[in-house]
Scaffold this motif. Structure first.
Motif, PDB file in Angstrom:
ATOM      1  N   TYR A   1      10.923  -1.508   3.447  1.00 12.33           N
ATOM      2  CA  TYR A   1      11.973  -2.463   2.845  1.00 12.33           C
ATOM      3  C   TYR A   1      12.208  -3.811   3.100  1.00 12.33           C
ATOM      4  CZ  TYR A   1      15.755  -2.219   6.153  1.00 12.33           C
ATOM      5  OH  TYR A   1      16.434  -2.843   7.217  1.00 12.33           O
TER       6      TYR A   1
ATOM      7  N   ALA B   1       8.900  -5.724   1.682  1.00 14.76           N
ATOM      8  CA  ALA B   1       8.998  -6.216   0.230  1.00 14.76           C
ATOM      9  C   ALA B   1      10.169  -7.040   0.047  1.00 14.76           C
ATOM     10  CB  ALA B   1       9.558  -4.561  -0.521  1.00 14.76           C
ATOM     11  N   GLU B   2      11.292  -6.828   0.742  1.00 12.81           N
ATOM     12  CA  GLU B   2      12.398  -7.937   0.451  1.00 12.81           C
ATOM     13  C   GLU B   2      11.672  -9.409   0.852  1.00 12.81           C
ATOM     14  OE1 GLU B   2      15.808  -7.550   2.975  1.00 12.81           O
ATOM     15  OE2 GLU B   2      16.317  -5.661   1.776  1.00 12.81           O
TER      16      GLU B   2
ATOM     17  N   ASN C   1       8.370  -1.465  -8.751  1.00 14.18           N
ATOM     18  CA  ASN C   1       9.284  -1.457  -7.933  1.00 14.18           C
ATOM     19  C   ASN C   1      10.720  -1.218  -8.725  1.00 14.18           C
ATOM     20  OD1 ASN C   1       7.955  -2.019  -5.639  1.00 14.18           O
ATOM     21  ND2 ASN C   1       8.867  -4.053  -5.366  1.00 14.18           N
TER      22      ASN C   1
ATOM     23  N   VAL D   1      15.474  -4.022  -3.136  1.00 16.62           N
ATOM     24  CA  VAL D   1      13.964  -4.086  -3.418  1.00 16.62           C
ATOM     25  C   VAL D   1      14.219  -4.135  -5.018  1.00 16.62           C
ATOM     26  CG1 VAL D   1      11.817  -3.696  -3.458  1.00 16.62           C
ATOM     27  CG2 VAL D   1      13.203  -3.648  -1.192  1.00 16.62           C
TER      28      VAL D   1
END
Length: 484
Positions: free
Chosen positions: A383, A386-387, A420, A429
């Motif tokens: 995560y 992705a963040e 996502n 996310v």
């Protein structure tokens, strides 16, 4: 009789000449042995370091003879040079700091003497002679150029380099050592120090030994060496090319050989200031340094220990010459970590800093491979990765660059964002991906709908292929069952 006398004289002369040759030979051997014990590093295509003037090593007083000497204020000006020499000799004496009670009185005398020498040079009350300068640098060399204690990774089986910063080592001799460094710093920055004279003592060999001290385990020592080397680079212009090449060689060794160097952050801090002073147009050697040294420095596992300083150096290059942005971005993509999520987060942060000072022309050269990688990072199951990738798409300047090239970039990112919003396990996310989709929808609604239509068509084709594959397996299973 006369002939015999001449022959005897001739034979004696040959004998004396023979003994003289033998003595000269012994002296040459001794000199060679000494040179071998302390070799001067020779680097290809680099000037030979100037040799320090030949001077006999000072006779060190025994510990019992170390006593407090008069202060400089207590003697007349003509006697201060001799007093300076005596104080320097006292400071050449080395002590065992593993036992705090051993030679405590003598240690205190040396400490006070070092303080007085620092104050004397700092005050500028008396210009030291060339001979005193030679003695001073010899004393400083005796104290700081020593065998460093083994690094923690050499005495343990630890593999993780980042763990070495958790318990930093502090040298027990620091009460004396930091005063010696302060003395060297004051000598270098003093307006009374003439560079033409000082470069005879602060030569290439001295600089090389100073660079070796960046591998010290004590962070306080590395900080002192960083400050002093930076001052030497600023004051001794003749040493600048040599210092840059020597630092390059340390980096080459770190990246391609050892993977271990305690002073990477400090060396990169010095380079950040050096790069900031590069004149335009930038020389070819500086661009080669960027491509062959700075970009490969992203490969080692210990990147986290010096990434902030490295990222600053990289950004300085783009600010100096925006045409280098394409070289940097493509270099980062080649070094992109595959299995190290923490490094990937660092890479994404550095990419944002580089893109923040990149113009449209350079952006267009690298945007396709760049956003393919960003799309993969957006879909990362980690995560934090992705963040960080989604936060990059919220940067105002980057959004403007994307807007100017949305017909190319949005189709690359759309699938990742859609996946996502449909299936990513992390709610943060999921929300960030939805916000980015809304931004793209407001940017160009028609293009967004076209991308959504193409996405649905691809999804439909994928489902058809999956159904056909399932039917094929069912027929094979049925055929196998009937054959049995």
């Amino acid at each position: 009789m006369h002939t015999l006398y001449i022959r005897n004289i001739h034979e004696m002369t040959k004998a004396e000449m023979f003994h003289k040759i033998i003595k000269i030979g012994h002296r040459k051997v001794a000199k060679t042995d000494d040179d071998f014990a302390h070799p001067t590093p020779v680097r290809p295509n680099s000037p030979q370091p100037p040799q320090m003037p030949a001077a006999a090593a000072p006779e060190l007083p025994p510990l019992s003879a170390i006593e407090n000497l008069p202060t400089f204020r207590d003697v007349v000006a003509v006697d201060r040079h001799d007093l300076f020499s005596q104080k320097v000799k006292i400071c050449c004496v080395q002590f065992d700091f593993s036992d705090t009670l051993k030679s405590a009185k003598e240690k205190e005398i040396k400490r006070l003497t070092l303080i007085e020498l620092v104050e004397f040079i700092q005050s500028g009350s008396g210009k030291i002679t060339e001979a005193n300068q030679g003695e001073l640098i010899q004393m400083i060399s005796t104290n700081i150029f020593r065998c460093l204690l083994p690094a923690s990774h050499e005495t343990t089986d630890s593999v993780n380099a980042e763990a070495e910063d958790e318990n930093p080592f502090f040298d027990p001799s620091w009460p004396h050592l930091h005063l010696v460094y302060e003395l060297l710093l004051q000598y270098v920055v003093s307006p009374d120090t003439d560079t033409k004279t000082a470069k005879r003592y602060i030569d290439h060999l001295f600089v090389m030994k100073l660079l070796d001290l960046f591998d010290s385990e004590d962070p306080r020592e590395r900080e002192c060496v960083k400050t002093i080397l930076h001052r030497i680079y600023g004051k001794f212009m003749v040493h600048r090319p040599f210092i840059r090449k020597a630092i390059n060689n340390i980096f080459y060794s770190f990246v391609y050989e050892t993977g271990r160097q305690n002073g990477m952050a400090e060396l990169l801090e010095i380079l950040g200031s050096i790069i900031n002073g590069f004149a335009l147009p930038m020389k070819k050697e500086h661009k080669v340094f960027l491509a062959r040294v700075l970009i490969p420095l992203h490969k080692p596992k210990a990147l986290g220990m010096y990434h902030g300083q490295l990222s600053y150096c990289i950004t300085q290059f783009v600010e100096k010459d925006c045409r280098l942005a394409d070289t940097i971005v493509m270099g980062l993509l080649k070094c992109w970590p595959v299995t190290n999520s923490q490094k990937e987060v660092l890479f994404l942060g550095e990419l944002e800093e580089v893109l923040d000072v990149t113009n449209t022309v350079e952006f267009q050269r690298c945007m396709v491979p760049l956003f393919r990688q960003i799309a993969r990072s957006i879909n990362s199951s980690h995560y934090q990765v992705a963040e960080r990738a989604l936060f990059l798409l919220n940067n105002d300047h980057i959004v403007e660059l994307i807007s100017q090239n949305r017909s190319v970039i949005l189709p690359i990112l759309f699938d990742a964002l859609q996946k996502n919003t449909q299936s990513h396990w992390n709610q943060v996310v999921h929300g960030l991906s939805l916000n980015v989709q809304i931004t793209f929808m407001e940017m160009d609604g028609d293009l967004f709908e076209e991308c959504r239509k193409q996405y649905k068509e691809r999804e439909g084709k994928c489902r058809e292929l999956e159904e056909q594959r399932e039917l094929t397996w069912q027929r094979l299973e049925a055929a196998a069952a009937s054959a049995v």
